[in-house]
Design a protein around this motif. Structure first.
Motif, PDB file in Angstrom:
ATOM      1  N   HIS A  51     -14.654 -69.486 119.117  1.00  0.00           N
ATOM      2  CA  HIS A  51     -13.590 -68.748 119.793  1.00  0.00           C
ATOM      3  C   HIS A  51     -12.238 -69.070 119.172  1.00  0.00           C
ATOM      4  CE1 HIS A  51     -10.670 -67.773 122.956  1.00  0.00           C
ATOM      5  NE2 HIS A  51     -11.513 -66.798 123.237  1.00  0.00           N
ATOM      6  N   LYS A  52     -11.990 -70.337 118.879  1.00  0.00           N
ATOM      7  CA  LYS A  52     -10.707 -70.736 118.290  1.00  0.00           C
ATOM      8  C   LYS A  52     -10.519 -70.131 116.906  1.00  0.00           C
ATOM      9  CE  LYS A  52     -10.096 -74.879 120.912  1.00  0.00           C
ATOM     10  NZ  LYS A  52      -9.516 -76.172 120.997  1.00  0.00           N
ATOM     11  N   VAL A  53     -11.558 -70.146 116.094  1.00  0.00           N
ATOM     12  CA  VAL A  53     -11.474 -69.594 114.739  1.00  0.00           C
ATOM     13  C   VAL A  53     -11.209 -68.094 114.791  1.00  0.00           C
ATOM     14  CG1 VAL A  53     -12.797 -69.112 112.639  1.00  0.00           C
ATOM     15  CG2 VAL A  53     -12.890 -71.378 113.680  1.00  0.00           C
ATOM     16  N   ILE A  54     -11.937 -67.399 115.637  1.00  0.00           N
ATOM     17  CA  ILE A  54     -11.761 -65.956 115.751  1.00  0.00           C
ATOM     18  C   ILE A  54     -10.371 -65.636 116.282  1.00  0.00           C
ATOM     19  CG2 ILE A  54     -12.500 -63.914 117.044  1.00  0.00           C
ATOM     20  CD1 ILE A  54     -15.373 -64.908 116.642  1.00  0.00           C
ATOM     21  N   SER A  55      -9.920 -66.388 117.272  1.00  0.00           N
ATOM     22  CA  SER A  55      -8.584 -66.150 117.830  1.00  0.00           C
ATOM     23  C   SER A  55      -7.501 -66.335 116.782  1.00  0.00           C
ATOM     24  CB  SER A  55      -8.321 -67.090 119.017  1.00  0.00           C
ATOM     25  OG  SER A  55      -9.126 -66.722 120.100  1.00  0.00           O
ATOM     26  N   ILE A  56      -7.642 -67.350 115.959  1.00  0.00           N
ATOM     27  CA  ILE A  56      -6.653 -67.584 114.902  1.00  0.00           C
ATOM     28  C   ILE A  56      -6.671 -66.435 113.906  1.00  0.00           C
ATOM     29  CG2 ILE A  56      -6.095 -69.039 112.914  1.00  0.00           C
ATOM     30  CD1 ILE A  56      -7.062 -71.428 114.659  1.00  0.00           C
ATOM     31  N   ASN A  57      -7.858 -66.020 113.502  1.00  0.00           N
ATOM     32  CA  ASN A  57      -7.987 -64.982 112.478  1.00  0.00           C
ATOM     33  C   ASN A  57      -7.637 -63.586 112.973  1.00  0.00           C
ATOM     34  OD1 ASN A  57      -8.764 -66.686 110.400  1.00  0.00           O
ATOM     35  ND2 ASN A  57     -10.904 -66.599 110.987  1.00  0.00           N
ATOM     36  N   TYR A  58      -7.951 -63.284 114.203  1.00  0.00           N
ATOM     37  CA  TYR A  58      -7.734 -61.928 114.710  1.00  0.00           C
ATOM     38  C   TYR A  58      -6.611 -61.853 115.738  1.00  0.00           C
ATOM     39  CZ  TYR A  58     -12.012 -60.437 112.402  1.00  0.00           C
ATOM     40  OH  TYR A  58     -12.950 -60.141 111.471  1.00  0.00           O
ATOM     41  N   CYS A  59      -6.717 -62.570 116.826  1.00  0.00           N
ATOM     42  CA  CYS A  59      -5.780 -62.435 117.948  1.00  0.00           C
ATOM     43  C   CYS A  59      -4.364 -62.861 117.586  1.00  0.00           C
ATOM     44  CB  CYS A  59      -6.265 -63.264 119.137  1.00  0.00           C
ATOM     45  SG  CYS A  59      -7.971 -62.902 119.605  1.00  0.00           S
ATOM     46  N   ASN A  60      -4.245 -63.860 116.755  1.00  0.00           N
ATOM     47  CA  ASN A  60      -2.932 -64.371 116.388  1.00  0.00           C
ATOM     48  C   ASN A  60      -2.660 -64.239 114.900  1.00  0.00           C
ATOM     49  OD1 ASN A  60      -1.922 -65.462 118.972  1.00  0.00           O
ATOM     50  ND2 ASN A  60      -3.807 -66.636 118.836  1.00  0.00           N
ATOM     51  N   GLY A  61      -3.371 -63.347 114.265  1.00  0.00           N
ATOM     52  CA  GLY A  61      -3.190 -63.177 112.833  1.00  0.00           C
ATOM     53  C   GLY A  61      -3.344 -61.725 112.423  1.00  0.00           C
ATOM     54  N   HIS A  62      -4.500 -61.398 111.914  1.00  0.00           N
ATOM     55  CA  HIS A  62      -4.765 -60.058 111.383  1.00  0.00           C
ATOM     56  C   HIS A  62      -5.354 -59.159 112.474  1.00  0.00           C
ATOM     57  CE1 HIS A  62      -3.932 -61.689 107.444  1.00  0.00           C
ATOM     58  NE2 HIS A  62      -4.735 -62.694 107.737  1.00  0.00           N
ATOM     59  N   PHE A  63      -4.624 -58.998 113.568  1.00  0.00           N
ATOM     60  CA  PHE A  63      -5.171 -58.258 114.700  1.00  0.00           C
ATOM     61  C   PHE A  63      -5.393 -56.784 114.418  1.00  0.00           C
ATOM     62  CE2 PHE A  63      -0.611 -58.822 115.473  1.00  0.00           C
ATOM     63  CZ  PHE A  63      -0.179 -57.512 115.579  1.00  0.00           C
ATOM     64  N   ASN A  64      -4.756 -56.232 113.399  1.00  0.00           N
ATOM     65  CA  ASN A  64      -5.019 -54.829 113.065  1.00  0.00           C
ATOM     66  C   ASN A  64      -6.408 -54.634 112.484  1.00  0.00           C
ATOM     67  OD1 ASN A  64      -2.639 -53.551 113.944  1.00  0.00           O
ATOM     68  ND2 ASN A  64      -1.542 -54.419 112.205  1.00  0.00           N
ATOM     69  N   ASN A  65      -7.080 -55.727 112.107  1.00  0.00           N
ATOM     70  CA  ASN A  65      -8.457 -55.671 111.624  1.00  0.00           C
ATOM     71  C   ASN A  65      -9.471 -55.856 112.757  1.00  0.00           C
ATOM     72  OD1 ASN A  65      -7.568 -55.387 108.976  1.00  0.00           O
ATOM     73  ND2 ASN A  65      -7.495 -57.595 108.671  1.00  0.00           N
ATOM     74  N   CYS A  66      -9.003 -56.103 113.961  1.00  0.00           N
ATOM     75  CA  CYS A  66      -9.869 -56.381 115.110  1.00  0.00           C
ATOM     76  C   CYS A  66     -10.583 -55.107 115.571  1.00  0.00           C
ATOM     77  CB  CYS A  66      -9.035 -56.954 116.253  1.00  0.00           C
ATOM     78  SG  CYS A  66      -9.974 -57.248 117.763  1.00  0.00           S
ATOM     79  N   ALA A  67     -11.910 -55.182 115.635  1.00  0.00           N
ATOM     80  CA  ALA A  67     -12.703 -54.032 116.075  1.00  0.00           C
ATOM     81  C   ALA A  67     -12.372 -53.655 117.515  1.00  0.00           C
ATOM     82  CB  ALA A  67     -14.189 -54.353 115.948  1.00  0.00           C
ATOM     83  N   ARG A  68     -12.087 -54.644 118.339  1.00  0.00           N
ATOM     84  CA  ARG A  68     -11.744 -54.384 119.737  1.00  0.00           C
ATOM     85  C   ARG A  68     -10.413 -53.627 119.835  1.00  0.00           C
ATOM     86  NH1 ARG A  68     -14.737 -57.351 123.262  1.00  0.00           N
ATOM     87  NH2 ARG A  68     -13.056 -57.281 124.795  1.00  0.00           N
ATOM     88  N   LYS A  69      -9.428 -54.045 119.047  1.00  0.00           N
ATOM     89  CA  LYS A  69      -8.121 -53.388 119.050  1.00  0.00           C
ATOM     90  C   LYS A  69      -8.231 -51.947 118.557  1.00  0.00           C
ATOM     91  CE  LYS A  69      -3.358 -53.715 117.367  1.00  0.00           C
ATOM     92  NZ  LYS A  69      -3.251 -52.336 116.920  1.00  0.00           N
ATOM     93  N   LYS A  70      -9.036 -51.742 117.535  1.00  0.00           N
ATOM     94  CA  LYS A  70      -9.206 -50.386 116.990  1.00  0.00           C
ATOM     95  C   LYS A  70      -9.755 -49.436 118.053  1.00  0.00           C
ATOM     96  CE  LYS A  70      -9.830 -51.875 112.228  1.00  0.00           C
ATOM     97  NZ  LYS A  70     -10.764 -52.024 111.120  1.00  0.00           N
ATOM     98  N   ILE A  71     -10.702 -49.918 118.839  1.00  0.00           N
ATOM     99  CA  ILE A  71     -11.274 -49.085 119.906  1.00  0.00           C
ATOM    100  C   ILE A  71     -10.234 -48.811 120.974  1.00  0.00           C
ATOM    101  CG2 ILE A  71     -12.965 -49.036 121.783  1.00  0.00           C
ATOM    102  CD1 ILE A  71     -14.890 -50.531 119.880  1.00  0.00           C
ATOM    103  N   ARG A  72      -9.488 -49.836 121.376  1.00  0.00           N
ATOM    104  CA  ARG A  72      -8.447 -49.646 122.399  1.00  0.00           C
ATOM    105  C   ARG A  72      -7.365 -48.711 121.903  1.00  0.00           C
ATOM    106  NH1 ARG A  72      -6.846 -54.679 125.973  1.00  0.00           N
ATOM    107  NH2 ARG A  72      -5.700 -52.992 126.966  1.00  0.00           N
ATOM    108  N   ASP A  73      -6.972 -48.856 120.635  1.00  0.00           N
ATOM    109  CA  ASP A  73      -5.946 -47.973 120.072  1.00  0.00           C
ATOM    110  C   ASP A  73      -6.371 -46.509 120.109  1.00  0.00           C
ATOM    111  OD1 ASP A  73      -4.211 -50.068 119.549  1.00  0.00           O
ATOM    112  OD2 ASP A  73      -4.635 -50.119 117.392  1.00  0.00           O
ATOM    113  N   SER A  74      -7.672 -46.275 119.971  1.00  0.00           N
ATOM    114  CA  SER A  74      -8.164 -44.901 119.978  1.00  0.00           C
ATOM    115  C   SER A  74      -8.455 -44.397 121.393  1.00  0.00           C
ATOM    116  CB  SER A  74      -9.419 -44.783 119.111  1.00  0.00           C
ATOM    117  OG  SER A  74     -10.502 -45.466 119.711  1.00  0.00           O
ATOM    118  N   GLY A  75      -8.179 -45.249 122.390  1.00  0.00           N
ATOM    119  CA  GLY A  75      -8.375 -44.847 123.779  1.00  0.00           C
ATOM    120  C   GLY A  75      -9.771 -45.092 124.304  1.00  0.00           C
ATOM    121  N   GLY A  76     -10.596 -45.762 123.527  1.00  0.00           N
ATOM    122  CA  GLY A  76     -11.971 -46.012 123.929  1.00  0.00           C
ATOM    123  C   GLY A  76     -12.134 -47.229 124.822  1.00  0.00           C
TER     124      GLY A  76
END
Length: 66
Positions: free
Chosen positions: A20-45
């Motif tokens: 969880h810590k590694v993923i959070s560093i890499n996605y949540c607090n770093g390259h969040f535009n690469n996050c699959a979850r964010k991409k779905i939310r951005d598209s309204g899904g």
């Protein structure tokens, strides 16, 4: 800079210790535009609870004990 969805992302409700810590560093607090979850939310899904930020699905999600 943190992901704009960080405060209400269900991924933050699950405990994976080191993973969880590694993923959070890499996605949540770093390259969040690469996050699959964010991409779905951005598209309204609707984001599946088992979807990890890297796009993999995991069935080991366990709610954090509060």
């Amino acid at each position: 800079m943190a992901c704009p969805y960080l405060s209400n992302c269900s991924f933050q409700e699950h405990e994976f210790a080191f993973l969880h810590k590694v993923i959070s560093i890499n996605y949540c607090n770093g390259h969040f535009n690469n996050c699959a979850r964010k991409k779905i939310r951005d598209s309204g899904g609707e984001v599946p609870a088992e979807l990890m930020p890297n796009g993999e699905k995991i069935d080991l999600f366990k709610p954090r004990v509060k």
